[in-house]
Design an enzyme around this catalytic site. Structure first.
Site, PDB file in Angstrom:
ATOM      1  N   TRP A 106      -1.884 -44.303  -9.313  1.00  0.00           N
ATOM      2  CA  TRP A 106      -1.367 -43.341 -10.291  1.00  0.00           C
ATOM      3  C   TRP A 106      -1.865 -43.635 -11.705  1.00  0.00           C
ATOM      4  O   TRP A 106      -2.145 -42.712 -12.475  1.00  0.00           O
ATOM      5  CB  TRP A 106       0.164 -43.286 -10.246  1.00  0.00           C
ATOM      6  CG  TRP A 106       0.664 -42.654  -8.987  1.00  0.00           C
ATOM      7  CD1 TRP A 106       1.392 -43.248  -7.996  1.00  0.00           C
ATOM      8  CD2 TRP A 106       0.450 -41.299  -8.551  1.00  0.00           C
ATOM      9  NE1 TRP A 106       1.646 -42.354  -6.988  1.00  0.00           N
ATOM     10  CE2 TRP A 106       1.082 -41.163  -7.300  1.00  0.00           C
ATOM     11  CE3 TRP A 106      -0.216 -40.204  -9.094  1.00  0.00           C
ATOM     12  CZ2 TRP A 106       1.075 -39.956  -6.586  1.00  0.00           C
ATOM     13  CZ3 TRP A 106      -0.233 -39.004  -8.379  1.00  0.00           C
ATOM     14  CH2 TRP A 106       0.409 -38.901  -7.147  1.00  0.00           C
ATOM     15  N   ASP A 170       4.954 -44.897 -17.050  1.00  0.00           N
ATOM     16  CA  ASP A 170       5.248 -43.978 -15.948  1.00  0.00           C
ATOM     17  C   ASP A 170       6.170 -44.743 -14.992  1.00  0.00           C
ATOM     18  O   ASP A 170       5.723 -45.596 -14.242  1.00  0.00           O
ATOM     19  CB  ASP A 170       3.936 -43.587 -15.256  1.00  0.00           C
ATOM     20  CG  ASP A 170       4.164 -42.766 -13.984  1.00  0.00           C
ATOM     21  OD1 ASP A 170       5.338 -42.470 -13.652  1.00  0.00           O
ATOM     22  OD2 ASP A 170       3.155 -42.416 -13.329  1.00  0.00           O
ATOM     23  N   LYS A 194      11.702 -39.372  -6.789  1.00  0.00           N
ATOM     24  CA  LYS A 194      11.688 -40.687  -6.162  1.00  0.00           C
ATOM     25  C   LYS A 194      13.068 -41.320  -6.252  1.00  0.00           C
ATOM     26  O   LYS A 194      13.726 -41.547  -5.256  1.00  0.00           O
ATOM     27  CB  LYS A 194      10.691 -41.622  -6.850  1.00  0.00           C
ATOM     28  CG  LYS A 194       9.170 -41.441  -6.717  1.00  0.00           C
ATOM     29  CD  LYS A 194       8.645 -40.214  -6.151  1.00  0.00           C
ATOM     30  CE  LYS A 194       7.160 -40.126  -5.920  1.00  0.00           C
ATOM     31  NZ  LYS A 194       6.257 -40.387  -7.006  1.00  0.00           N
TER      32      LYS A 194
HETATM   33  C1  LIG Z   1       4.849 -39.800  -7.361  1.00  0.00           C
HETATM   34  C2  LIG Z   1       4.245 -40.386  -8.576  1.00  0.00           C
HETATM   35  C3  LIG Z   1       3.489 -39.591  -9.464  1.00  0.00           C
HETATM   36  C4  LIG Z   1       3.195 -38.143  -9.204  1.00  0.00           C
HETATM   37  O1  LIG Z   1       4.338 -37.394  -9.369  1.00  0.00           O
HETATM   38  P1  LIG Z   1       4.352 -35.794  -9.282  1.00  0.00           P
HETATM   39  O2  LIG Z   1       5.775 -35.489  -9.577  1.00  0.00           O
HETATM   40  O3  LIG Z   1       3.939 -35.441  -7.892  1.00  0.00           O
HETATM   41  O4  LIG Z   1       3.431 -35.259 -10.289  1.00  0.00           O
HETATM   42  C5  LIG Z   1       2.995 -40.202 -10.605  1.00  0.00           C
HETATM   43  N1  LIG Z   1       3.236 -41.496 -10.869  1.00  0.00           N
HETATM   44  C6  LIG Z   1       3.951 -42.290 -10.041  1.00  0.00           C
HETATM   45  C7  LIG Z   1       4.180 -43.729 -10.388  1.00  0.00           C
HETATM   46  C8  LIG Z   1       4.470 -41.747  -8.868  1.00  0.00           C
HETATM   47  O5  LIG Z   1       5.192 -42.528  -8.047  1.00  0.00           O
END
Ligand SMILES: *Cc1c(COP(=O)(O)O)cnc(C)c1O
Length: 357
Positions: A106, A170, A194
């Site tokens: 990511w 993030d 998540k």
């Molecule tokens: C799942 C995830 C993303 C992507 O998320 P979306 O909501 O599908 O855009 C980005 N960064 C991390 C760390 C993730 O776990």
């Protein structure tokens, strides 16, 4: 399904399993929300009742994370991926460059999308960057971006105190999994699906001085200032927002983030301990940066993978396939996964190893 009577544990990395009591409350709210006789799905987002719920949701999140007053909470859409673009649009505009720490899939994607808008420099990379967080960042960087839990690679780092005055994280897959010092970050963002609630929302926590610097051509719904001025600029995913509200209440009932962190550590430790003593399963991530949220593992005989997935599913253990980018297996152990789910998985893995190992 051969065994419909037994409980299903969902190890999917996202959208992830939600607490059962939350699902029951959400179910009821679809028919009749808070005794209004109206479905939550049809409640106007500007009604007093909805606005009240929105205010409580923010208060609960602030309390859970012990968020200082000079941080704003923005509920945006488009997931974490749209933040990969929103970030440089908002924070890089008239500055020279931004720095990124890339410890997995990511973080790399965040770099790729940000590069459309300016000079993006990767200053630390790979497992080294996760194990040693004394990154060579520059005080002149517009911001420094990192991904404390890499969901696909199963890599997590925890020490990030006072790295940079404009550190952006993030936290999509580890927000609310343990107490953190919000003050260590200029901004935190997380896709909801998540560890927060259903898909559809992205929570942004941002220090006030970071707002109001967006490039002039920034689309209003990507501009942090828009949400700081008006919390709900257009029709939001109202139901998702309500379920987030229920999850925050559930977290408070669980005793808050310290209690949740203890449980999360216990769950992950049990699974890693089992994997480490096994001859069939392995995890190659250095112990110091193994993720507590996403436990990846490989089978010594990869040809057994389809059988592993078939047999586990038959027992109600679902969502165990690794991300298509890396293969192997992955068990996501977010807040809503009970210890019993992890124990059921370990029991299955043990029996499977005895049969095929
Ligand atoms: C799942 C995830 C993303 C992507 O998320 P979306 O909501 O599908 O855009 C980005 N960064 C991390 C760390 C993730 O776990």
């Amino acid at each position: 399904m051969s065994n419909t009577a037994s409980k299903v544990y969902n190890f999917c990395a996202g959208p992830a399993q939600l607490p059962e009591t939350v699902l029951q409350q959400a179910q009821q709210s679809i028919i009749d929300w808070q005794g209004t006789g109206t479905s939550i799905l049809s409640i106007g987002h500007r009604t007093d009742a909805f606005m009240q719920m929105v205010a409580e949701t923010e208060q609960d999140l602030r309390a859970l994370m012990q968020m200082p007053d000079h941080y704003r909470v923005l509920f945006m859409q488009g997931g974490a991926t749209s933040q990969f673009s929103a970030l440089p649009l908002n924070l890089l505009h008239d500055k020279h460059y931004a720095e990124y720490i890339v410890t997995g899939h990511w973080g790399k994607k965040a770099v790729d999308l940000a590069r459309q808008y300016g000079d993006i420099r990767v200053v630390a990379e790979g497992l080294d960057a996760a194990q040693n967080t004394q990154w060579p960042v520059s005080p002149d960087a517009a911001y420094v971006h990192c991904t404390p839990n890499e969901t696909i690679d199963g890599v997590e780092f925890r020490q990030i105190e006072a790295t940079h005055s404009k550190l952006v994280a993030d936290l999509s897959s580890s927000i609310l999994s343990q107490p953190i010092r919000v003050e260590d970050y200029a901004m935190i963002y997380a896709g909801a699906q998540k560890n927060i609630g259903p898909a559809g929302l992205c929570v942004v926590l941002i220090r006030e001085d970071m707002i109001g610097q967006a490039a002039p051509h920034t689309p209003p719904l990507y501009n942090y200032e828009t949400y700081a001025k008006q919390a709900i600029p257009n029709t939001p995913p109202t139901f998702a927002w309500y379920v987030c509200h229920l999850v925050f209440q559930w977290l408070k009932q669980q005793g808050g983030l310290s209690m949740i962190a203890e449980r999360n550590t216990q769950k992950a430790q049990a699974l890693y301990d089992f994997i480490d003593q096994s001859a069939l399963y392995s995890n190659q991530v250095p112990v110091s940066c193994r993720s507590r949220m996403n436990v990846i593992f490989q089978l010594a005989r990869p040809e057994l993978e389809p059988i592993f997935l078939r047999d586990s599913k038959a027992l109600g253990l679902v969502g165990l396939a690794g991300h298509r980018a890396v293969g192997g297996m992955r068990a996501s152990l977010y807040n809503a996964m009970p210890l019993e789910g992890v124990q059921a998985l370990i029991q299955f893995m043990q029996a499977f190893e005895e049969q095929y190992g």
